[in-house]
Design a protein around this motif. Structure first.
Motif, PDB file in Angstrom:
ATOM      1  N   ARG A  68       0.848  -1.195   0.000  1.00 17.06           N
ATOM      2  CA  ARG A  68       0.000   0.000   0.000  1.00 17.06           C
ATOM      3  C   ARG A  68       0.883   1.244   0.000  1.00 17.06           C
ATOM      4  O   ARG A  68       1.653   1.479   0.927  1.00 17.06           O
ATOM      5  N   VAL A  69       0.740   2.034  -1.047  1.00 14.49           N
ATOM      6  CA  VAL A  69       1.486   3.277  -1.199  1.00 14.49           C
ATOM      7  C   VAL A  69       0.485   4.411  -0.997  1.00 14.49           C
ATOM      8  O   VAL A  69      -0.480   4.534  -1.750  1.00 14.49           O
ATOM      9  N   SER A  70       0.699   5.250   0.020  1.00 15.29           N
ATOM     10  CA  SER A  70      -0.320   6.255   0.347  1.00 15.29           C
ATOM     11  C   SER A  70       0.299   7.610   0.679  1.00 15.29           C
ATOM     12  O   SER A  70       0.447   7.971   1.847  1.00 15.29           O
ATOM     13  N   PRO A  71       0.639   8.383  -0.350  1.00 19.33           N
ATOM     14  CA  PRO A  71       1.074   9.772  -0.147  1.00 19.33           C
ATOM     15  C   PRO A  71      -0.107  10.675   0.214  1.00 19.33           C
ATOM     16  O   PRO A  71      -1.264  10.250   0.187  1.00 19.33           O
ATOM     17  N   ILE A  72       0.188  11.935   0.544  1.00 20.50           N
ATOM     18  CA  ILE A  72      -0.864  12.934   0.694  1.00 20.50           C
ATOM     19  C   ILE A  72      -0.447  14.210  -0.031  1.00 20.50           C
ATOM     20  O   ILE A  72       0.613  14.260  -0.663  1.00 20.50           O
ATOM     21  N   HIS A  73      -1.261  15.253   0.099  1.00 19.18           N
ATOM     22  CA  HIS A  73      -1.092  16.444  -0.728  1.00 19.18           C
ATOM     23  C   HIS A  73       0.199  17.199  -0.457  1.00 19.18           C
ATOM     24  O   HIS A  73       0.666  17.940  -1.324  1.00 19.18           O
ATOM     25  N   CYS A  74       0.785  17.047   0.726  1.00 21.42           N
ATOM     26  CA  CYS A  74       2.028  17.782   0.979  1.00 21.42           C
ATOM     27  C   CYS A  74       3.234  17.067   0.386  1.00 21.42           C
ATOM     28  O   CYS A  74       4.335  17.621   0.372  1.00 21.42           O
ATOM     29  N   ASN A  75       3.051  15.840  -0.093  1.00 26.56           N
ATOM     30  CA  ASN A  75       4.121  15.196  -0.853  1.00 26.56           C
ATOM     31  C   ASN A  75       4.243  15.890  -2.212  1.00 26.56           C
ATOM     32  O   ASN A  75       3.303  16.510  -2.709  1.00 26.56           O
ATOM     33  N   SER A  76       5.416  15.768  -2.806  1.00 30.30           N
ATOM     34  CA  SER A  76       5.730  16.558  -4.002  1.00 30.30           C
ATOM     35  C   SER A  76       5.876  15.686  -5.238  1.00 30.30           C
ATOM     36  O   SER A  76       6.087  14.476  -5.138  1.00 30.30           O
ATOM     37  N   PRO A  77       5.791  16.288  -6.429  1.00 28.59           N
ATOM     38  CA  PRO A  77       6.062  15.544  -7.660  1.00 28.59           C
ATOM     39  C   PRO A  77       7.456  14.916  -7.657  1.00 28.59           C
ATOM     40  O   PRO A  77       7.639  13.805  -8.162  1.00 28.59           O
ATOM     41  N   GLU A  78       8.426  15.608  -7.078  1.00 28.04           N
ATOM     42  CA  GLU A  78       9.791  15.067  -7.019  1.00 28.04           C
ATOM     43  C   GLU A  78       9.856  13.804  -6.170  1.00 28.04           C
ATOM     44  O   GLU A  78      10.599  12.869  -6.487  1.00 28.04           O
ATOM     45  N   GLU A  79       9.044  13.752  -5.106  1.00 27.71           N
ATOM     46  CA  GLU A  79       9.010  12.540  -4.276  1.00 27.71           C
ATOM     47  C   GLU A  79       8.344  11.394  -5.025  1.00 27.71           C
ATOM     48  O   GLU A  79       8.754  10.232  -4.893  1.00 27.71           O
ATOM     49  N   VAL A  80       7.318  11.701  -5.794  1.00 28.49           N
ATOM     50  CA  VAL A  80       6.698  10.665  -6.635  1.00 28.49           C
ATOM     51  C   VAL A  80       7.718  10.123  -7.633  1.00 28.49           C
ATOM     52  O   VAL A  80       7.814   8.915  -7.860  1.00 28.49           O
ATOM     53  N   ASP A  81       8.514  11.006  -8.218  1.00 28.34           N
ATOM     54  CA  ASP A  81       9.536  10.573  -9.173  1.00 28.34           C
ATOM     55  C   ASP A  81      10.576   9.677  -8.495  1.00 28.34           C
ATOM     56  O   ASP A  81      11.013   8.664  -9.070  1.00 28.34           O
ATOM     57  N   ALA A  82      10.977  10.036  -7.276  1.00 25.85           N
ATOM     58  CA  ALA A  82      11.931   9.204  -6.539  1.00 25.85           C
ATOM     59  C   ALA A  82      11.341   7.827  -6.266  1.00 25.85           C
ATOM     60  O   ALA A  82      12.041   6.799  -6.338  1.00 25.85           O
ATOM     61  N   PHE A  83      10.042   7.793  -5.958  1.00 31.45           N
ATOM     62  CA  PHE A  83       9.354   6.516  -5.757  1.00 31.45           C
ATOM     63  C   PHE A  83       9.361   5.677  -7.031  1.00 31.45           C
ATOM     64  O   PHE A  83       9.594   4.463  -6.987  1.00 31.45           O
ATOM     65  N   LEU A  84       9.127   6.299  -8.178  1.00 31.76           N
ATOM     66  CA  LEU A  84       9.120   5.563  -9.443  1.00 31.76           C
ATOM     67  C   LEU A  84      10.507   5.010  -9.767  1.00 31.76           C
ATOM     68  O   LEU A  84      10.632   3.866 -10.242  1.00 31.76           O
ATOM     69  N   ARG A  85      11.537   5.791  -9.492  1.00 34.36           N
ATOM     70  CA  ARG A  85      12.896   5.285  -9.727  1.00 34.36           C
ATOM     71  C   ARG A  85      13.209   4.096  -8.826  1.00 34.36           C
ATOM     72  O   ARG A  85      13.807   3.104  -9.267  1.00 34.36           O
ATOM     73  N   ALA A  86      12.770   4.180  -7.575  1.00 31.75           N
ATOM     74  CA  ALA A  86      12.967   3.050  -6.659  1.00 31.75           C
ATOM     75  C   ALA A  86      12.190   1.827  -7.123  1.00 31.75           C
ATOM     76  O   ALA A  86      12.683   0.685  -7.050  1.00 31.75           O
TER      77      ALA A  86
END
Length: 426
Positions: free
Chosen positions: A401-419
């Protein structure tokens, strides 16, 4: 503003993103070091204002109802907290309930209904949190009622309205269903569910667990003919240690544990904790502040609505980025050996929860691989009691289960995709 006008979401400006992140504690790191927190369905990142309220208010030994000025201040804080809870729910009707947890709220409400309302069966969704499912199952057995379970749609991670029509009848005591799933992210069409249930049995008691949905989408009890709802402040940017419920006028007056000198519709027991109520107001203050960055209004509910809408749009934009990627980075839908579970293409019907699996790894191993890379996620799997019924209803034995919220950033999503790409190659 119609959320349907932005099917792929609308991200914050860089300046709004910066200001939002500054209002939260431990956004980029904790005492163990730098990390990305994508486990907000387990308990969201905290507002600094909520944490500060504990220190500022609970350090005083004074109690409400005394003669000193501090007691008057505490009285005002609690009064405003109740008012702000009604801003969240958008109703002046019914009664507010606070306990130590949303689970306690749910068990007490279900128990009051089960023991005092006539009928032969009780209906609950297979996707419920154990506080919802177990409370209905427990009291169905205790009162000798048939337990009926609404089954999930594996394609959407939701409960179809037809399931309500199939299970509710004139002998149904209560219907309990989550607003959105804390495992699949699917948003149930509560308005249509309620309409369908009331068409069959106008007197059925209807309970909605909004713990997952409240921080991500607007709640409006003025549009829902239901009898009870619960939320959890610790998943709504606040602190642990309280759960909040709302009950309709008819539900509030059912026999329940209460202090006998209070009115029959009062459910509160014992002394209130003013710092907890200050935390409720801090949550509403924050959402209203966010709304005020986009519209000019003196009405608190209007600002709150706009703030929640902006949270929803930001999270939908991040969800779209996670699924589709960017020109330079593939999204989850394009990474080999990764499967997005309940991948409803209509993002307006999803909260930002991503249940995923890897072909090459079990979910626990994969979750630990993310943590090695500084990204906090969590697995939901059988035979864990909090997960078994839900994941097995989807034909699986577990998901990450991956559950970000609105204060997470596009850059953090990108880091997640690379991982994710790295983990997919293990």
């Amino acid at each position: 503003m119609s959320m349907k006008n932005y099917p792929q979401g609308l991200l914050f400006s860089d300046e709004i993103q910066k200001q939002v992140r500054e209002k939260f504690c431990n956004v980029e790191s904790d005492s163990f070091g730098k990390r990305i927190f994508f486990e907000n369905s387990g308990g969201s990142l905290r507002l600094k204002a909520c944490i500060q309220a504990v220190a500022d208010i609970d350090s005083h030994p004074d109690c409400l109802g005394r003669h000193q000025a501090q007691a008057d201040v505490l009285d005002a804080i609690v009064k405003k907290g109740y008012e702000d809870l009604r801003i969240i729910f958008n109703t002046q009707k019914g009664s507010i309930i606070t306990y130590l947890s949303a689970s306690q709220v749910m068990f007490n409400i279900v128990g009051a209904i089960a023991h005092n309302v006539k009928g032969k069966n009780m209906v609950v969704s297979v996707l419920e949190h154990p506080s919802g499912f177990d409370s209905v199952e427990y009291y169905a057995k205790q009162t000798g009622r048939e337990l009926r379970v609404l089954q999930s749609n594996p394609a959407t991670g939701c409960i179809d309205v037809d399931e309500v029509i199939r299970n509710v009848d004139k002998d149904t005591v209560l219907l309990s269903c989550m607003y959105s799933s804390n495992t699949t992210g699917g948003i149930n069409d509560i308005e249509k569910m309620v309409e369908a249930a009331r068409a069959i049995n106008p007197d059925v008691y209807i309970i909605v667990d909004a713990v997952q949905h409240a921080p991500h989408g607007l709640i409006d009890l003025s549009k829902l003919d239901i009898d009870a709802m619960d939320i959890a402040p610790y998943k709504f940017f606040g602190c642990r240690g309280s759960g909040v419920g709302w009950v309709s006028d008819r539900c509030a007056k059912l026999p329940h544990n209460r202090i006998l000198c209070y009115s029959e519709d009062t459910w509160e027991l014992g002394s209130t904790a003013p710092h907890v109520f200050a935390g409720y107001s801090a949550i509403v203050d924050y959402v209203c502040w966010l709304g005020s960055q986009y519209i000019d209004s003196a009405d608190r509910r209007t600002l709150f609505e706009e703030g929640i809408h902006r949270i929803e749009l930001q999270e939908r934009g991040l969800l779209h980025r996670a699924l589709e990627g960017t020109a330079m980075l593939p999204g989850l839908r394009s990474i080999p050996s990764v499967q997005v579970i309940c991948d409803n293409p209509d993002l307006t019907q999803r909260d930002f929860i991503l249940p995923i699996t890897f072909e090459n790894l079990d979910v626990t191993t994969a979750a630990k691989e993310y943590i090695k890379r500084g990204i906090y996620v969590f697995e939901r799997k059988s035979p864990n009691h909090y997960s078994k019924r839900i994941v097995e209803s989807l034909g699986l034995d577990g998901v990450i289960r991956v559950s970000p919220i609105h204060c997470n950033s596009p850059e953090e999503v990108d880091a997640f995709l690379r991982a994710t790409m790295e983990i997919a190659k293990l």
